[in-house]
Design an enzyme around this catalytic site. Structure first.
Site, PDB file in Angstrom:
ATOM      1  N   SER A  62       3.841   4.774   3.086  1.00 58.50           N
ATOM      2  CA  SER A  62       4.765   4.685   1.955  1.00 58.50           C
ATOM      3  C   SER A  62       4.116   5.245   0.692  1.00 58.50           C
ATOM      4  O   SER A  62       4.721   6.010  -0.051  1.00 58.50           O
ATOM      5  CB  SER A  62       5.165   3.228   1.724  1.00 58.50           C
ATOM      6  OG  SER A  62       5.835   3.108   0.495  1.00 58.50           O
ATOM      7  N   HIS A  89       7.108   2.209  -4.959  1.00 57.37           N
ATOM      8  CA  HIS A  89       6.986   1.712  -3.577  1.00 57.37           C
ATOM      9  C   HIS A  89       7.861   0.474  -3.372  1.00 57.37           C
ATOM     10  O   HIS A  89       8.559   0.341  -2.366  1.00 57.37           O
ATOM     11  CB  HIS A  89       5.511   1.393  -3.303  1.00 57.37           C
ATOM     12  CG  HIS A  89       5.256   0.521  -2.111  1.00 57.37           C
ATOM     13  ND1 HIS A  89       5.257   1.004  -0.830  1.00 57.37           N
ATOM     14  CD2 HIS A  89       4.995  -0.810  -2.021  1.00 57.37           C
ATOM     15  CE1 HIS A  89       5.003   0.003   0.015  1.00 57.37           C
ATOM     16  NE2 HIS A  89       4.845  -1.106  -0.682  1.00 57.37           N
TER      17      HIS A  89
END
Lengths: 212, 212
Positions: free
Chosen positions: B20, B48
């Site tokens: 991510s 994120h």
């Protein structure tokens, strides 16, 4: 419990919530015109909580989601959350709210099975006899696990609010949920998260108490 | 405590977080190129947590924010949150984390002064001798109250993460904070919320432990 409106319990809080609701309605009125009044309430509360009108475009509910969820909530069935932030946001429910992510048994299970703690927590809930509404605001791995458990007949799920967030696996997990027969609410794409999850379940709880 | 990376503590969680982070970097690299590495870490973690790259455009920190916050956090000073969802999200801090919104004294104070419970909770914290970092993820009224208390010399604030969310008063309260001398992080406009607040403070806690 005192009546509340979108989480507000003081006159000042109530005024802010009412004004916000009006602004939200003006922003998403057109986009939500084909929804039922309950579905519209849920979407309004999500947009209110995130200040992000895009949620009116990406929030999807199966046609049986509201009815199944309301039935469970008004019967005081269990609510199961993936992380404690979601649990902390559900503050007007008389039934039980469970979150096993910090439970030592989930931690051990995660280590043994080499799965995430969020997924292990769902397995533990099933073993513990959970029956009710699952609310996932963070972890795609938890959502995959719930689908696996339901498919195996190991978990008694009335409905799933599945709005994990993130660029890795979240969109895929929500798309998969939307393809099951489980009554569900999802957000399309990477967006979602704890405020979305909390807004959806709190909205259902309010509707079941005849408050919007 | 076990080392973590962006909240992940298992191998599987770590892999998801690392992938991510890579995607987030590719999305916001250009927008964050003028930031320090610490500031960039904070913005990356916010994006994120929300899967919303717009936060790279709207997150603003005063030039003294990182240093003042890190000093407070590494000394284990208090953290004060407006709502329990924010408190629930800060799970790796050895110091004290306070949230008074459900404290009976705050509830009474709110009724007496006709202010929101979130604002009353800030006043109570000041009376209780709070000293540290304030983290506001929800209530503009709490943020206004903190500015008022600091101005009056009644509250010892090292820095403020001020990211209340909503269409009523949130943007104005953040703009006002950005015009004070208080070391701060804000998001411009109506967007913000608990995941943003939690991402910012958890990022600072990680940086202070030499983990990103």
């Amino acid at each position: 419990m005192k009546p509340t409106f979108m989480g507000a319990s003081t006159k000042q809080g109530y005024e802010i919530a009412a004004k916000s609701r009006e602004i939200v309605r003006s922003l998403i009125d057109e986009k939500t015109k084909d929804l039922t009044s309950e579905e519209r309430s849920i979407v309004e509360r999500i947009v209110h909580s995130t200040a992000d009108p895009e949620y009116a475009d990406i929030t999807r509910m199966s046609s049986d989601f509201v009815q199944q969820s309301l039935e469970a909530v008004s019967q005081g069935k269990d609510i199961l959350t993936d992380i404690s932030m979601v649990k902390a946001g559900i503050n007007k429910y008389p039934g039980n709210i469970y979150c096993y992510i910090s439970d030592e048994r989930a931690v051990n299970l995660a280590r043994e099975q080499e799965i995430t703690r969020a997924a292990a927590a769902m397995e533990l809930a099933a073993v513990e006899g959970f029956e009710g509404v699952v609310v996932i605001g963070n972890a795609p791995t938890a959502l995959w696990k719930v689908m696996e458990l339901v498919e195996a007949g190991s978990m008694n799920v009335k409905s799933v609010i599945g709005v994990p967030v993130g660029f890795v696996g979240a969109a895929e997990s929500k798309k998969a949920l939307a393809e099951t027969l489980i009554p569900h609410l999802v957000t399309e794409g990477p967006k979602g998260g704890t405020p979305v999850a909390v807004a959806a379940i709190n909205s259902l709880i309010n509707i079941s108490r005849n408050e919007r």
